[in-house]
Design an enzyme around this catalytic site. Structure first.
Site, PDB file in Angstrom:
ATOM      1  N   CYS A  93       5.346  -2.956  -0.120  1.00 37.92           N
ATOM      2  CA  CYS A  93       4.140  -2.599  -0.867  1.00 37.92           C
ATOM      3  C   CYS A  93       3.868  -1.093  -0.904  1.00 37.92           C
ATOM      4  O   CYS A  93       4.584  -0.370  -1.577  1.00 37.92           O
ATOM      5  CB  CYS A  93       2.958  -3.407  -0.345  1.00 37.92           C
ATOM      6  SG  CYS A  93       1.645  -3.551  -1.572  1.00 37.92           S
ATOM      7  N   HIS A 189       4.190  -9.300   1.208  1.00 37.91           N
ATOM      8  CA  HIS A 189       3.678  -9.307   2.579  1.00 37.91           C
ATOM      9  C   HIS A 189       3.833 -10.726   3.100  1.00 37.91           C
ATOM     10  O   HIS A 189       4.373 -11.590   2.449  1.00 37.91           O
ATOM     11  CB  HIS A 189       2.187  -8.962   2.599  1.00 37.91           C
ATOM     12  CG  HIS A 189       1.846  -7.611   2.134  1.00 37.91           C
ATOM     13  ND1 HIS A 189       1.972  -6.490   2.911  1.00 37.91           N
ATOM     14  CD2 HIS A 189       1.349  -7.177   0.948  1.00 37.91           C
ATOM     15  CE1 HIS A 189       1.549  -5.431   2.243  1.00 37.91           C
ATOM     16  NE2 HIS A 189       1.170  -5.813   1.050  1.00 37.91           N
TER      17      HIS A 189
HETATM   18  N1  GLN Z   1      -2.442   0.792  -2.160  1.00 32.54           N
HETATM   19  C1  GLN Z   1      -1.357   0.195  -2.890  1.00 32.54           C
HETATM   20  C2  GLN Z   1      -1.819  -0.670  -4.044  1.00 32.54           C
HETATM   21  O1  GLN Z   1      -2.935  -1.146  -4.022  1.00 32.54           O
HETATM   22  C3  GLN Z   1      -0.493  -0.601  -1.921  1.00 32.54           C
HETATM   23  C4  GLN Z   1      -1.230  -1.765  -1.324  1.00 32.54           C
HETATM   24  C5  GLN Z   1      -0.481  -2.488  -0.240  1.00 32.54           C
HETATM   25  O2  GLN Z   1       0.320  -1.900   0.489  1.00 32.54           O
HETATM   26  N2  GLN Z   1      -0.792  -3.762  -0.078  1.00 32.54           N
HETATM   27  O3  GLN Z   1      -1.068  -0.870  -4.970  1.00 32.54           O
END
Ligand code: GLN
Length: 238
Positions: A93, A189
């Protein structure tokens, strides 16, 4: 035999149980009698990529990514060198976005490492939910949970998987993540590896081959529980 895992910036990039990926790497090595050392590199630490066999970067909020981006600048050349020399990387992510050129949020542009030829742009709504993929790295469905505002365009890179259910890189391309050399970047995740043991073993195999110069046969493990957990999400009607 032994593998050393570098966990980059667990003080900042640590969303949704991403740390579980490290535990999964270690357990699946230990169950096969292979040693595993984990070195956490906190923001500002010097990273010695020569000692590492696997590098893990987890997810983070936009704010945390902005802080991490400053530290990444200092390690870019050695990180790039590690990747071009077939170093294994799992980036999830926010960590995945930071391997690319930039992540344009609603407020500012966060510069990435520009190791992958990908770009990400913030948009609404957030793409949230369980996700199921077909991936060339797994004979089973790959399952996980996604929660991101970023829409990622991977250009001519090979995706990690094709979306069966969920949003993936941008909600429109049916692609999820990237595979580049021994790098897997993904929005999944969950954490990713405990429910997708074939992906874990694929990365361990790459790391062992790179370190010991030959294909090392990993002893099969009883993955009954892991596969049950995978199946629940793969077959869930939402
Ligand atoms: N901040 C990034 C987004 O919202 C990554 C989010 C995350 O790592 N879950 O796209």
């Amino acid at each position: 035999m032994k593998l050393t895992i570098g966990h980059l910036y667990p003080d900042l990039l640590n969303l949704y149980g991403d740390r579980g990926n490290i535990q999964c790497f270690c357990k699946r090595l230990q169950w096969r009698g292979i040693d595993c050392e984990v070195i956490p590199y906190l923001s500002g630490d010097t990273v010695d990529f020569d000692t590492l066999d696997i590098v893990f970067l987890g997810g983070g909020s936009d704010r945390e990514q902005e802080i991490v981006c400053q530290y990444l600048k200092n390690i870019r050349e050695s990180f790039l060198n590690y990747i071009e020399n077939d170093g294994v990387v799992l980036a999830v992510c926010g960590g995945y976005q930071l391997l690319g050129k930039y992540y344009q949020t609603d407020k500012k542009k966060i510069e990435g490492l520009s190791i992958l030829d990908i770009t990400s742009e913030w948009d609404q709504p957030r793409l949230i939910g369980n996700i199921v993929l077909n991936s060339p790295l797994s004979s089973r469905s790959v399952v996980g949970f996604e929660n991101h505002a970023g829409r990622t365009n991977i250009g001519s890179h090979m995706p990690f998987g094709t979306v069966v259910r969920g949003h993936g890189n941008n909600g429109t391309s049916s692609q999820e993540g990237v595979i580049y050399k021994n790098v897997v970047g993904t929005y999944l995740h969950g954490p990713l590896l405990p429910k997708n043991p074939e992906i874990c073993d694929y990365l361990l195999n790459c790391a062992l081959k790179r370190k010991y110069g030959e294909e090392i046969e990993l002893a099969p493990l009883d993955d009954t529980l892991e596969n049950k957990a995978n199946k629940v999400i793969a077959e869930r009607q939402e």
